[in-house]
Design an enzyme around this catalytic site. Structure first.
Site, PDB file in Angstrom:
ATOM      1  N   ASP A   1      45.314  10.318 -41.962  1.00  0.00           N
ATOM      2  CA  ASP A   1      46.158   9.282 -41.345  1.00  0.00           C
ATOM      3  C   ASP A   1      47.616   9.464 -41.768  1.00  0.00           C
ATOM      4  O   ASP A   1      48.551   9.199 -41.032  1.00  0.00           O
ATOM      5  CB  ASP A   1      45.717   7.881 -41.818  1.00  0.00           C
ATOM      6  CG  ASP A   1      44.342   7.465 -41.347  1.00  0.00           C
ATOM      7  OD1 ASP A   1      43.586   6.916 -42.173  1.00  0.00           O
ATOM      8  OD2 ASP A   1      44.028   7.683 -40.168  1.00  0.00           O
TER       9      ASP A   1
ATOM     10  N   ILE B   1      42.442  11.626 -33.200  1.00  0.00           N
ATOM     11  CA  ILE B   1      42.985  10.435 -32.537  1.00  0.00           C
ATOM     12  C   ILE B   1      43.223   9.408 -33.638  1.00  0.00           C
ATOM     13  O   ILE B   1      42.270   8.880 -34.206  1.00  0.00           O
ATOM     14  CB  ILE B   1      42.050   9.821 -31.474  1.00  0.00           C
ATOM     15  CG1 ILE B   1      41.660  10.826 -30.394  1.00  0.00           C
ATOM     16  CG2 ILE B   1      42.735   8.594 -30.834  1.00  0.00           C
ATOM     17  CD1 ILE B   1      40.682  10.273 -29.353  1.00  0.00           C
ATOM     18  N   ASP B   2      44.498   9.166 -33.942  1.00  0.00           N
ATOM     19  CA  ASP B   2      44.793   8.097 -34.903  1.00  0.00           C
ATOM     20  C   ASP B   2      45.075   6.837 -34.089  1.00  0.00           C
ATOM     21  O   ASP B   2      45.999   6.819 -33.281  1.00  0.00           O
ATOM     22  CB  ASP B   2      46.005   8.467 -35.760  1.00  0.00           C
ATOM     23  CG  ASP B   2      46.200   7.450 -36.862  1.00  0.00           C
ATOM     24  OD1 ASP B   2      45.239   7.174 -37.600  1.00  0.00           O
ATOM     25  OD2 ASP B   2      47.322   6.901 -36.967  1.00  0.00           O
TER      26      ASP B   2
ATOM     27  N   THR C   1      42.024   5.038 -32.937  1.00  0.00           N
ATOM     28  CA  THR C   1      40.906   5.183 -32.006  1.00  0.00           C
ATOM     29  C   THR C   1      40.555   3.879 -31.302  1.00  0.00           C
ATOM     30  O   THR C   1      40.232   3.876 -30.105  1.00  0.00           O
ATOM     31  CB  THR C   1      39.658   5.723 -32.740  1.00  0.00           C
ATOM     32  OG1 THR C   1      39.957   7.016 -33.276  1.00  0.00           O
ATOM     33  CG2 THR C   1      38.475   5.849 -31.809  1.00  0.00           C
TER      34      THR C   1
ATOM     35  N   ASP D   1      44.125  14.346 -37.809  1.00  0.00           N
ATOM     36  CA  ASP D   1      43.549  13.113 -37.285  1.00  0.00           C
ATOM     37  C   ASP D   1      43.547  13.269 -35.777  1.00  0.00           C
ATOM     38  O   ASP D   1      44.587  13.124 -35.134  1.00  0.00           O
ATOM     39  CB  ASP D   1      44.361  11.881 -37.710  1.00  0.00           C
ATOM     40  CG  ASP D   1      43.578  10.598 -37.457  1.00  0.00           C
ATOM     41  OD1 ASP D   1      43.825   9.581 -38.146  1.00  0.00           O
ATOM     42  OD2 ASP D   1      42.710  10.609 -36.556  1.00  0.00           O
TER      43      ASP D   1
ATOM     44  N   GLU E   1      39.370  14.470 -39.775  1.00  0.00           N
ATOM     45  CA  GLU E   1      38.737  13.153 -39.910  1.00  0.00           C
ATOM     46  C   GLU E   1      37.281  13.164 -39.479  1.00  0.00           C
ATOM     47  O   GLU E   1      36.458  12.454 -40.051  1.00  0.00           O
ATOM     48  CB  GLU E   1      39.499  12.119 -39.075  1.00  0.00           C
ATOM     49  CG  GLU E   1      38.848  10.743 -39.113  1.00  0.00           C
ATOM     50  CD  GLU E   1      39.645   9.653 -38.439  1.00  0.00           C
ATOM     51  OE1 GLU E   1      40.508   9.962 -37.606  1.00  0.00           O
ATOM     52  OE2 GLU E   1      39.404   8.478 -38.777  1.00  0.00           O
TER      53      GLU E   1
END
Ligand code: LIP
Length: 275
Positions: A223, A98-99, A101, A96, A80
């Site tokens: 995601d 940190i999905d 954020t 990802d 990402e």
């Protein structure tokens, strides 16, 4: 699917990649938790003023990429935060870091590290790790879905009126306005709505039955990647609204009966035709 690597068994490769990814997802989760004191509420932004990215996002992605390439130097990677490596093995990782954020920035316990792996364009392994609760969801093709090592399955709900449905909203005001209109029309038809703020965790919630279905328009491949496989290996259907695979156009996931009911309702609302 015709493979460019006919001697490779996707199922056994999926198990191998799942094991590699689960260890890295947990370590990346520990890394982002160690960076909590550095969180800057303003942070940098990307597609809009509400699309934040933190130093922890970037550090998590760099860590995962470095460790993946050390273990598998010929793989491709898409991340990402800009990770883009072209390899020759047929394996592509989707990261990802940190999905969710926004939840991370606000210290709301609903964010995750999501690592998915494709082989010859087919998802074969996925791991979603939620550091706050130390919960690791994982799946590999043909081998089922697990939460902290325990098998999980989706709900078999077959009516809208008692369905608990998760969803999410994009970062552009125009899209959010359209998504709100869809929500206003759908809300009276279902039990209730949940908006957790992490697509990866939404899909895992479908997989372990904590919601009955999830839909969203406008997600990115990273995601979707891991959570999609976890949901389908838990018995759910995950697709777009037009008989295609999940995509940035749209994702809907749920048990087979509810998927059909919700798909028809969302098609009638043209939920995937928003700006
Ligand atoms: C988030 C998704 C969520 C969506 C948010 C955002 P991010 O990803 O997981 O489902 O509703 O708008 O896109 O940006 O936190 O990685």
């Amino acid at each position: 699917m015709s493979s460019n690597h006919p001697r490779t068994d996707p199922r056994s490769l999926g198990l191998e990649l799942r094991e590699l990814a689960s260890g890295l997802a947990v370590e990346a989760g520990e890394l982002i938790e160690s960076m909590r004191s550095e969180v800057d509420m303003a942070g940098d932004t990307k597609s809009s003023a509400t699309d934040v990215v933190t130093a922890a996002d970037k550090a998590s992605e760099a860590f995962i990429m470095e460790r993946l390439l050390a273990a598998r130097p010929d793989d491709s990677i898409l991340g990402e935060e800009g990770g883009d490596v072209h390899g020759t093995s047929g394996v592509r990782w989707l990261i990802d870091p940190i999905d969710g954020t926004t939840n991370y920035v606000y210290d709301i316990p609903a964010y995750s590290v999501s690592i998915g792996a494709e082989f010859d364009d087919e998802m074969i392994a996925g791991v979603v790790y939620e550091p706050k609760s130390n919960t690791c969801y994982e799946a590999s093709i043909g081998s089922g879905a697990f939460r902290n090592g325990e098998p999980i399955t989706c709900n078999a709900k077959a009516e809208l009126a008692t369905a608990l449905v998760a969803t999410g909203f994009g970062y552009s005001p125009e899209r959010r306005a359209g998504q709100a209109e869809v929500l206003v029309s759908l809300l009276p038809d279902v039990r209730d709505i949940r908006r957790f703020g992490s697509a990866a965790l939404d899909l895992c919630a479908v997989a372990d039955g904590r919601v009955d279905a999830y839909y969203e328009k406008g997600l990115n491949p990273w995601d979707l990647a891991a959570g999609w496989l976890i949901a389908t290996e838990a018995g759910a259907i995950a697709a777009d609204l037009r008989d295609g695979p999940p995509s940035p156009e749209f994702v809907l996931a749920g048990g087979p009966a509810l998927f059909e009911l919700l798909r028809d309702r969302l098609v009638a609302l043209e939920a995937d035709r928003l700006p």
